[in-house]
Design a protein around this motif. Sequence first.
Motif, PDB file in Angstrom:
ATOM      1  N   LEU A 198      32.692  48.399  29.861  1.00 47.98           N
ATOM      2  CA  LEU A 198      31.420  48.332  30.582  1.00 47.98           C
ATOM      3  C   LEU A 198      30.907  49.713  30.986  1.00 47.98           C
ATOM      4  CD1 LEU A 198      32.038  45.253  32.923  1.00 47.98           C
ATOM      5  CD2 LEU A 198      30.575  45.360  30.899  1.00 47.98           C
ATOM      6  N   GLY A 199      31.693  50.743  30.720  1.00 41.22           N
ATOM      7  CA  GLY A 199      31.294  52.100  31.065  1.00 41.22           C
ATOM      8  C   GLY A 199      31.413  52.426  32.538  1.00 41.22           C
ATOM      9  N   LEU A 200      32.231  51.662  33.266  1.00 34.26           N
ATOM     10  CA  LEU A 200      32.392  51.880  34.695  1.00 34.26           C
ATOM     11  C   LEU A 200      33.565  52.773  35.027  1.00 34.26           C
ATOM     12  CD1 LEU A 200      31.808  48.214  35.948  1.00 34.26           C
ATOM     13  CD2 LEU A 200      30.136  50.061  35.775  1.00 34.26           C
ATOM     14  N   LEU A 201      34.395  53.052  34.041  1.00 29.92           N
ATOM     15  CA  LEU A 201      35.596  53.833  34.303  1.00 29.92           C
ATOM     16  C   LEU A 201      35.234  55.222  34.818  1.00 29.92           C
ATOM     17  CD1 LEU A 201      38.680  53.388  33.980  1.00 29.92           C
ATOM     18  CD2 LEU A 201      38.519  54.624  31.819  1.00 29.92           C
ATOM     19  N   ASN A 202      35.943  55.640  35.859  1.00 23.50           N
ATOM     20  CA  ASN A 202      35.742  56.960  36.456  1.00 23.50           C
ATOM     21  C   ASN A 202      34.337  57.119  37.035  1.00 23.50           C
ATOM     22  OD1 ASN A 202      37.242  59.205  37.149  1.00 23.50           O
ATOM     23  ND2 ASN A 202      36.503  60.421  35.448  1.00 23.50           N
ATOM     24  N   SER A 203      33.844  56.027  37.640  1.00 25.62           N
ATOM     25  CA  SER A 203      32.556  56.069  38.334  1.00 25.62           C
ATOM     26  C   SER A 203      32.687  55.295  39.642  1.00 25.62           C
ATOM     27  CB  SER A 203      31.440  55.464  37.483  1.00 25.62           C
ATOM     28  OG  SER A 203      31.597  54.062  37.373  1.00 25.62           O
ATOM     29  N   ARG A 204      31.754  55.521  40.551  1.00 23.95           N
ATOM     30  CA  ARG A 204      31.809  54.843  41.842  1.00 23.95           C
ATOM     31  C   ARG A 204      31.692  53.329  41.698  1.00 23.95           C
ATOM     32  NH1 ARG A 204      31.574  58.659  45.812  1.00 23.95           N
ATOM     33  NH2 ARG A 204      30.602  60.658  45.280  1.00 23.95           N
ATOM     34  N   TRP A 205      30.972  52.874  40.687  1.00 23.94           N
ATOM     35  CA  TRP A 205      30.762  51.436  40.522  1.00 23.94           C
ATOM     36  C   TRP A 205      32.034  50.709  40.126  1.00 23.94           C
ATOM     37  CZ3 TRP A 205      26.718  49.947  42.878  1.00 23.94           C
ATOM     38  CH2 TRP A 205      25.597  50.768  42.933  1.00 23.94           C
ATOM     39  N   ALA A 206      33.039  51.432  39.657  1.00 29.31           N
ATOM     40  CA  ALA A 206      34.318  50.790  39.326  1.00 29.31           C
ATOM     41  C   ALA A 206      35.010  50.266  40.579  1.00 29.31           C
ATOM     42  CB  ALA A 206      35.231  51.786  38.603  1.00 29.31           C
ATOM     43  N   MET A 207      34.644  50.820  41.742  1.00 29.46           N
ATOM     44  CA  MET A 207      35.222  50.360  43.003  1.00 29.46           C
ATOM     45  C   MET A 207      34.407  49.240  43.635  1.00 29.46           C
ATOM     46  SD  MET A 207      37.969  52.140  43.710  1.00 29.46           S
ATOM     47  CE  MET A 207      38.137  52.043  45.493  1.00 29.46           C
ATOM     48  N   ILE A 208      33.240  48.926  43.057  1.00 29.47           N
ATOM     49  CA  ILE A 208      32.327  47.985  43.700  1.00 29.47           C
ATOM     50  C   ILE A 208      32.099  46.731  42.863  1.00 29.47           C
ATOM     51  CG2 ILE A 208      29.964  47.696  44.541  1.00 29.47           C
ATOM     52  CD1 ILE A 208      29.982  50.668  45.269  1.00 29.47           C
ATOM     53  N   ILE A 209      31.708  46.915  41.591  1.00 32.83           N
ATOM     54  CA  ILE A 209      31.317  45.769  40.767  1.00 32.83           C
ATOM     55  C   ILE A 209      32.478  44.834  40.439  1.00 32.83           C
ATOM     56  CG2 ILE A 209      30.394  45.113  38.505  1.00 32.83           C
ATOM     57  CD1 ILE A 209      28.490  47.430  38.675  1.00 32.83           C
ATOM     58  N   PRO A 210      33.657  45.314  40.026  1.00 31.97           N
ATOM     59  CA  PRO A 210      34.746  44.369  39.699  1.00 31.97           C
ATOM     60  C   PRO A 210      35.183  43.498  40.875  1.00 31.97           C
ATOM     61  CG  PRO A 210      35.204  46.532  38.765  1.00 31.97           C
ATOM     62  CD  PRO A 210      34.030  46.699  39.679  1.00 31.97           C
ATOM     63  N   THR A 211      34.931  43.931  42.085  1.00 30.99           N
ATOM     64  CA  THR A 211      35.304  43.142  43.271  1.00 30.99           C
ATOM     65  C   THR A 211      34.055  42.725  44.045  1.00 30.99           C
ATOM     66  OG1 THR A 211      35.591  45.212  44.527  1.00 30.99           O
ATOM     67  CG2 THR A 211      37.540  44.270  43.483  1.00 30.99           C
ATOM     68  N   ALA A 212      32.999  42.359  43.312  1.00 29.70           N
ATOM     69  CA  ALA A 212      31.716  42.055  43.941  1.00 29.70           C
ATOM     70  C   ALA A 212      31.755  40.782  44.785  1.00 29.70           C
ATOM     71  CB  ALA A 212      30.621  41.931  42.886  1.00 29.70           C
ATOM     72  N   MET A 213      32.733  39.887  44.532  1.00 29.81           N
ATOM     73  CA  MET A 213      32.808  38.649  45.316  1.00 29.81           C
ATOM     74  C   MET A 213      34.237  38.136  45.349  1.00 29.81           C
ATOM     75  SD  MET A 213      30.902  34.967  44.847  1.00 29.81           S
ATOM     76  CE  MET A 213      32.201  34.360  43.774  1.00 29.81           C
ATOM     77  N   SER A 214      34.631  37.627  46.501  1.00 25.98           N
ATOM     78  CA  SER A 214      35.928  36.973  46.666  1.00 25.98           C
ATOM     79  C   SER A 214      35.716  35.465  46.670  1.00 25.98           C
ATOM     80  CB  SER A 214      36.596  37.414  47.970  1.00 25.98           C
ATOM     81  OG  SER A 214      37.672  36.571  48.306  1.00 25.98           O
ATOM     82  N   THR A 215      36.437  34.747  45.819  1.00 25.95           N
ATOM     83  CA  THR A 215      36.290  33.297  45.754  1.00 25.95           C
ATOM     84  C   THR A 215      36.667  32.645  47.077  1.00 25.95           C
ATOM     85  OG1 THR A 215      36.767  33.312  43.380  1.00 25.95           O
ATOM     86  CG2 THR A 215      37.006  31.219  44.531  1.00 25.95           C
ATOM     87  N   TYR A 216      37.725  33.134  47.690  1.00 23.07           N
ATOM     88  CA  TYR A 216      38.158  32.565  48.975  1.00 23.07           C
ATOM     89  C   TYR A 216      37.067  32.725  50.037  1.00 23.07           C
ATOM     90  CZ  TYR A 216      40.857  31.868  53.234  1.00 23.07           C
ATOM     91  OH  TYR A 216      41.303  31.428  54.459  1.00 23.07           O
ATOM     92  N   ASN A 217      36.480  33.906  50.124  1.00 26.07           N
ATOM     93  CA  ASN A 217      35.414  34.130  51.103  1.00 26.07           C
ATOM     94  C   ASN A 217      34.173  33.309  50.769  1.00 26.07           C
ATOM     95  OD1 ASN A 217      37.034  35.925  52.486  1.00 26.07           O
ATOM     96  ND2 ASN A 217      36.175  37.733  51.487  1.00 26.07           N
ATOM     97  N   MET A 218      33.911  33.107  49.484  1.00 31.86           N
ATOM     98  CA  MET A 218      32.774  32.278  49.103  1.00 31.86           C
ATOM     99  C   MET A 218      32.985  30.833  49.553  1.00 31.86           C
ATOM    100  SD  MET A 218      31.694  29.815  46.741  1.00 31.86           S
ATOM    101  CE  MET A 218      32.841  29.918  45.380  1.00 31.86           C
ATOM    102  N   ILE A 219      34.220  30.337  49.437  1.00 34.78           N
ATOM    103  CA  ILE A 219      34.517  28.980  49.874  1.00 34.78           C
ATOM    104  C   ILE A 219      34.350  28.857  51.386  1.00 34.78           C
ATOM    105  CG2 ILE A 219      36.360  27.266  50.067  1.00 34.78           C
ATOM    106  CD1 ILE A 219      37.393  28.244  47.368  1.00 34.78           C
ATOM    107  N   ILE A 220      34.770  29.884  52.116  1.00 32.83           N
ATOM    108  CA  ILE A 220      34.580  29.881  53.574  1.00 32.83           C
ATOM    109  C   ILE A 220      33.086  29.796  53.908  1.00 32.83           C
ATOM    110  CG2 ILE A 220      34.805  31.265  55.664  1.00 32.83           C
ATOM    111  CD1 ILE A 220      37.377  32.389  54.585  1.00 32.83           C
ATOM    112  N   CYS A 221      32.278  30.594  53.228  1.00 32.01           N
ATOM    113  CA  CYS A 221      30.835  30.607  53.483  1.00 32.01           C
ATOM    114  C   CYS A 221      30.206  29.274  53.114  1.00 32.01           C
ATOM    115  CB  CYS A 221      30.190  31.752  52.697  1.00 32.01           C
ATOM    116  SG  CYS A 221      28.448  32.028  53.064  1.00 32.01           S
ATOM    117  N   ARG A 222      30.583  28.716  51.986  1.00 34.59           N
ATOM    118  CA  ARG A 222      30.040  27.416  51.568  1.00 34.59           C
ATOM    119  C   ARG A 222      30.403  26.321  52.565  1.00 34.59           C
ATOM    120  NH1 ARG A 222      32.944  23.999  47.076  1.00 34.59           N
ATOM    121  NH2 ARG A 222      34.227  23.795  48.948  1.00 34.59           N
TER     122      ARG A 222
END
Length: 299
Positions: A139-163
């Motif tokens: 995806l071209g994210l390696l060695n960029s700031r977005w590698a720390m953000i996009i792959p962990t954009a959502m937690s399923t457990y937290n989404m279930i809590i919110c739902r």
Amino acid sequence: MNNSKFRNMSVGDKTFTICIYVFLIFVLIVIAYPLIYVVSASFSDPQAVVRGDVVLLPVNPTLKGYKAVFQNGKILMGFLNSFFYLFVGTALNLVMTMLCAYPLSRKEFKAAGFLSMFFIFTMYFSGGMVPTYILVNKLGLLNSRWAMIIPTAMSTYNMIICRTYIVNSIPDELYEASQVDGCTPFRYMISVITPLSKPILAVLTLYYGVAKWNDYFNALLFLYKDELQPLTIVMKEILIMSQVDMTKVTDASAVSKLQGMSELLKYSTIVVASLPVMLLYPLIQKHLVKGVMIGAVKG
């Protein structure tokens, strides 16, 4: 505990209660003493730290360690990077969580059950480290700031809590009333659901924020440039790899001084790195218990 209530207990209950309190006090001491020691050592004289003179209170109090922390360019860069990952990453986490949780909370959404199982499946099974690394690289994210953000954009457990919060705490009559006023589903989510979900969003901010601040493995895996490293990687170098170079030291006193400053820098960095996360807790303390109880039921 109320004294009158304690006096009315049987001998067995009194003994059990006393044992519980003694055990809890012991656990408190075991947990609190290392924290107190780290704080005391960070304010102590470097030589006192090396000699082991610090037990509970600071010895010859000084701010040398904190001055060294804020004069270290690498540590400051790590702080700035960690704050960027914290604020931008947590903001994206909350947006993605709400965008996913709200549709799955709607009864008229026929595919909600299937998609919920699809998300839950990812909680127990994943591709693993190598496929994740390959995906980020492609995806071209390696060695960029977005590698720390996009792959962990959502937690399923937290989404279930919110739902679960939306389903149990926000009545469907509000949706029907908004439809009468011509409100679209997206406008309903922005203008009605989001303001009413402030308690759970505050809790999720804590969950996501702590995870982002402490993120170590993703940085170790995806980032190689020093200017992109978060504070966790910088601390690793200080706490594990920081050693005194004996070839550059000519006498024993200089060795002792360097070792003392190295130890002092470690403790000072730990204290400074812990403060931002610790400051989050008082801000959302009143929402934390409610959020945890909601997460106990994944309905």
